[in-house]
Write an enzyme that holds these catalytic residues in place. Structure first.
Site, PDB file in Angstrom:
ATOM      1  N   GLY A 164       5.569  -2.885   7.983  1.00 47.03           N
ATOM      2  CA  GLY A 164       6.833  -2.144   8.026  1.00 47.03           C
ATOM      3  C   GLY A 164       7.701  -2.460   6.828  1.00 47.03           C
ATOM      4  CB  SER A 213       1.399  -1.800   5.683  1.00 49.33           C
ATOM      5  OG  SER A 213       2.484  -1.194   5.028  1.00 49.33           O
ATOM      6  CE1 TYR A 214       7.454  -6.671   2.754  1.00 45.99           C
ATOM      7  CE2 TYR A 214       7.441  -7.908   4.825  1.00 45.99           C
ATOM      8  CZ  TYR A 214       7.892  -7.745   3.515  1.00 45.99           C
ATOM      9  OH  TYR A 214       8.739  -8.669   2.956  1.00 45.99           O
ATOM     10  CG  ASP A 234      -1.864   3.969   1.634  1.00 51.73           C
ATOM     11  OD1 ASP A 234      -0.876   4.710   1.841  1.00 51.73           O
ATOM     12  OD2 ASP A 234      -1.797   2.734   1.609  1.00 51.73           O
ATOM     13  CG  HIS A 239      -0.883   2.725   5.101  1.00 53.71           C
ATOM     14  ND1 HIS A 239      -0.752   2.068   3.904  1.00 53.71           N
ATOM     15  CD2 HIS A 239      -0.134   2.018   5.996  1.00 53.71           C
ATOM     16  CE1 HIS A 239       0.050   1.021   4.057  1.00 53.71           C
ATOM     17  NE2 HIS A 239       0.425   0.971   5.321  1.00 53.71           N
TER      18      HIS A 239
END
Length: 863
Positions: free
Chosen positions: A84, A180-181, A375, A427
């Site tokens: 996120g 991701s994060y 992505d 992603h």
């Protein structure tokens, strides 16, 4: 005796402790989820672990064990974290990606995920930090002060306490995974686990996907990926590099934010997490609106808005919450996939994870990094730059890995780290790929003229001789006329070119005439343009019957397909040496590509009523300029993860100033090495499954600059065009026993002259005020959009309309476009299209062609 009593005392304590652990564990058992399938064969548990008593912070988890048939006790434990920051692992990891269930569109029922990772491991999904999903804090300020450090510390406390509740997992092989994060969360937590050396936690390594690793390299890779995929303008690319590259991705400067917002507008309403995926319209619009309110939208999480909606419905159900032992404190807000507060107010975020990677690599932990190559949020390019910065020793070359006979992606093994790309994935397109179980010219060109006129009686008679009464296997009740036959272009040599005219539906006299030419050189316009791309028919797999092409270009124009030069397709010459001495010049004289347009312009000068009323040209994925095409090809291949760093360097050294058609030995060797790294993919459409029926890997490599978009389709056409009944209907002839082939290897091999650049001709045509449109399918690796963009930039044209996303009839982004020189030149990309745009995206190609004929820019809004 005293020692025995003491030992017995400790035994009783441990027995009581184990009993308490089992009790706590059983309290968390999920007996039945609302709407779940009837044949669930695994155990799952969910609940809370308090990680900070004084603040009242508790994290929610969901454990899905392996099915009983897979012996879950023998399987490792994997902790999954989403990023996120501020997004739920239950919402995404469990419900959309690797969990055992998927949520149906009704938001009430579930179905099995056939590719769930719990087939291979026991999966522990954690909503982190507090304030995300069902995880909560009794201290409101916690939601506004969350950052990397506290998130990692709380996650470690969670783990220690969770292992006490589930002691059967102590000493079990344990891995941490995320995306991701979570590219921050995973290595940071891994570092704590490694340094604490808790004997109960048998930590073996971590795996991260499309991970945020290093802000500088992620930024460089991000902007390159956007430009190389045609998502942003040259100006925006330049501004991004100036304002953003040395800043924080999580806390960007105001100038960087402004440049990012410009990039977002240029990208249009696409799904940045999977750029070739159709978006869920209503929710996508709402998502864009939300993007505009947060500080760091390009790092936000919302892969499939439709799926996200289903999750929101399901996990807000009181029955579901009760079954999962969730929301026990009665949260004052509904469950959401991502917390706006946590994400927007995120505190500390280090610029780089590379120091942690170095530490954990030195510790001998197993580390895998994977990237879905579609992505555009945390793309493969940034990840490759970050890993390159580690300067690791490679243990293998860059190579394609296969799954079920198709290229699944590419990989390279380094000392301490493995990098894997997943072909065609976004992603979070995570199924059970093989990696987890084991841890080029053929340009198409067009010349557009005014309606044709037949004036002589002889010509009328010949026209009627060329009329096609019926083709074998054609559909009934056609509403258009078609003609085919020969025009002799050199009587002395006996060179004759074969054509096929498909008129527009009656009355056709009001429609313009379009001449279509395929390239190669040496490839047939009948084979490709007519039979695969813009013609009225498609050949069925039986090779005997035809079906209508719903998006045929003869709906809006009379389309003339020409087999050129002599020796291609049905075109022939009575002078055998012609096929050994052909090149651009003779082909242009006989009628070919750019040179044809220049000849018409030159011969029309001073004519008041020219017979050939040339209005413009339209070219798709064209070979324009050797230097720029070589440069763009090299960049595209690397940015899409198709080639190694070593091949990139060799192409730079040997090929940039070389001829594309006639490469020297060193360049040819570099190209062959690069192509060997591609694997068995279709370079003409890298996101389309390759047909392996007719071509081996070696044949692909030998013909890499040849023509071969889809051998399956070409096979049907080859069979049809070799039918003697088809020859008779077409008024076609073949020399001797030589079969009809879609491309002539003799012509390609013996091609003579090929100027290095068409840019001077394009400039001449613009000065003559001819309309020129150039388009690129963005999935073509043979003559990719990056080379075309470099070529257009080299002309230094005046921009009339800056880069923008264009929309087609369904309100979706069809690609991107820019207009130059007051509308004389338009460049357009076609999203998710290969080398033959009308083959892979027929609706978009017809839409584009209609706007070209009308001299209208492509629409810049979805309305």
């Amino acid at each position: 005796m005293a020692r025995l009593l003491l030992l017995f005392f400790f035994f009783l304590i441990l027995l009581h402790y184990a009993s308490c652990s089992r009790h706590e564990q059983e309290k968390d058992r999920i007996f039945h989820l609302p709407g779940e399938p009837n044949d669930v064969s695994f155990s799952h548990f969910s609940g809370y672990i308090t990680v900070n008593e004084s603040a009242g912070r508790a994290l929610f988890y969901w454990l899905t064990e392996s099915p009983s048939s897979e012996n879950p006790k023998s399987k490792p434990l994997v902790l999954w974290l989403n990023g996120g920051p501020g997004c739920s692992s239950v919402a995404y990891g469990a419900a959309e990606e690797i969990g055992p269930f998927r949520i149906n569109p009704d938001g009430k029922t579930l179905y099995h995920n056939p590719y769930s990772w719990n087939k291979l491991a026991n999966l522990l999904f954690l909503e982190s930090p507090a304030g995300v999903g069902f995880s909560y804090s009794n201290t409101t300020s916690d939601l506004y002060t969350a950052g990397d450090q506290r998130t990692a510390e709380d996650a470690y406390v969670f783990l220690v306490k969770w292992f006490e509740r589930f002691p059967q997992y102590k000493h079990r092989e344990f891995y941490i995974a995320g995306e991701s994060y979570a590219g921050h969360y995973v290595p940071q937590l891994s570092q704590i686990v490694y340094e604490k050396r808790n004997p109960a936690i048998n930590f073996k390594g971590f795996i991260v996907g499309n991970a945020v690793i290093d802000d500088y390299h992620d930024y460089v890779g991000l902007f390159e990926y956007w430009w190389a995929h045609g998502l942003i303008s040259d100006l925006t690319y330049h501004n991004l590099r100036i304002t953003c590259e040395f800043g924080s991705s999580e806390h960007p400067s105001s100038k960087c934010t402004k440049a990012m917002e410009a990039a977002d507008l240029e990208q249009g309403n696409i799904d940045p997490y999977s750029i070739y995926t159709v978006t869920c319209k209503k929710e996508a619009a709402a998502l864009r609106s939300r993007f505009s309110r947060v500080r760091h939208p390009w790092m936000w999480r919302a892969y499939d808005p439709c799926t996200e909606k289903y999750s929101g419905m399901y996990f807000n159900s009181p029955e579901v919450q009760k079954a999962m032992h969730a929301n026990i404190t009665g949260l004052a807000y509904p469950w959401k996939g991502c917390s706006d507060i946590v994400g927007e107010k995120w505190a500390d975020s280090p610029l780089s994870m590379l120091p942690i990677y170095k530490e954990l690599i030195a510790a001998g932990l197993r580390i895998w990094v994977f990237s879905g190559d579609t992505d555009s949020v945390v793309p493969i390019t940034g990840t490759r730059y970050s890993i390159r910065a580690l300067k690791l020793q490679p243990l293998s070359k860059w190579y394609p890995w296969n799954d079920d006979g198709q290229v699944g992606g590419w990989s390279q093994v380094y000392k301490g780290l493995t990098l894997v790309t997943i072909h065609g994935a976004g992603h979070e397109d995570l199924q059970i790929p093989t990696f987890y179980e084991k841890f080029l010219p053929a340009e198409t060109m067009f010349v557009y003229t005014s309606p044709y006129v037949v004036s002589s009686d002889d010509a009328k008679e010949q026209k009627m001789k060329d009329k096609i009464i019926s083709l074998p296997g054609q559909p009934p009740n056609l509403n258009f006329s078609q003609f085919s036959g020969y025009v002799t272009v050199d009587p002395a040599a006996g060179r004759a070119l074969f054509y096929w005219l498909t008129e527009a539906p009656r009355p056709s006299g009001t429609k313009p005439l379009v001449l279509w030419l395929n390239g190669g050189p040496g490839c047939s316009s009948i084979a490709y343009g007519a039979s695969e791309e813009v013609g009225p028919f498609r050949v069925n797999p039986d090779g005997k019957t035809l079906r209508l092409n719903l998006y045929a270009w003869n709906k809006v124009a009379n389309v003339l397909f020409l087999d050129s030069p002599a020796g291609v397709g049905f075109s022939y010459t009575n002078t055998s040496s012609d096929e050994l001495t052909v090149g651009d010049k003779r082909t242009g004289e006989d009628a070919y590509r750019f040179l044809l347009a220049q000849l018409i312009v030159n011969r029309n000068k001073g004519a008041k009523n020219p017979t050939i009323n040339l209005k413009g040209i339209l070219m798709g994925n064209p070979l324009v300029d050797d230097y720029n095409d070589n440069k763009g090809m090299r960049d595209y291949w690397w940015n899409h993860g198709l080639i190694s760093d070593e091949s990139y360097n060799d192409l730079t050294k040997w090929c940039l100033n070389d001829s594309i058609l006639f490469p020297k030995l060193n360049c040819n060797a570099a190209l062959n090495q690069a192509l060997s790294e591609f694997g068995d993919i279709d370079p003409y459409n890298i996101n389309s499954p390759a047909c392996t029926t007719h071509a081996s890997s070696n044949e692909w490599m030998q013909a890499w600059r040849y023509r071969g978009n889809d051998e399956c389709v070409v096979g049907y056409t080859r069979k049809y065009m070799n039918d003697p009944n088809v020859h008779k209907s077409f008024h076609a002839r073949l020399n001797g026993s030589t079969p009809w082939t879609p491309c002539s290897r003799v012509i390609r091999k013996n091609w003579k002259d090929s100027p290095k650049s068409m840019l001077p001709i394009i400039k001449n045509l613009l000065q003559a005020h001819l309309r020129i449109w150039i388009f690129s399918g963005d999935s073509d690796a043979v003559l990719p959009l990056s080379g075309t963009r470099h070529s257009i930039n080299a002309m230094k044209l005046k921009s009339s309309k800056r880069w923008y996303p264009w929309y087609h009839s369904h309100g979706l982004v069809g690609g991107w476009s820019q207009v130059y020189e007051d509308g004389l030149l338009t460049y357009t990309t076609v999203r998710a299209a290969g080398h033959e745009v009308p083959l892979s995206q027929p609706r978009l190609a017809l839409f584009l062609f209609t706007h070209f004929l009308a001299n209208h820019s492509l629409p810049s809004s979805p309305s």
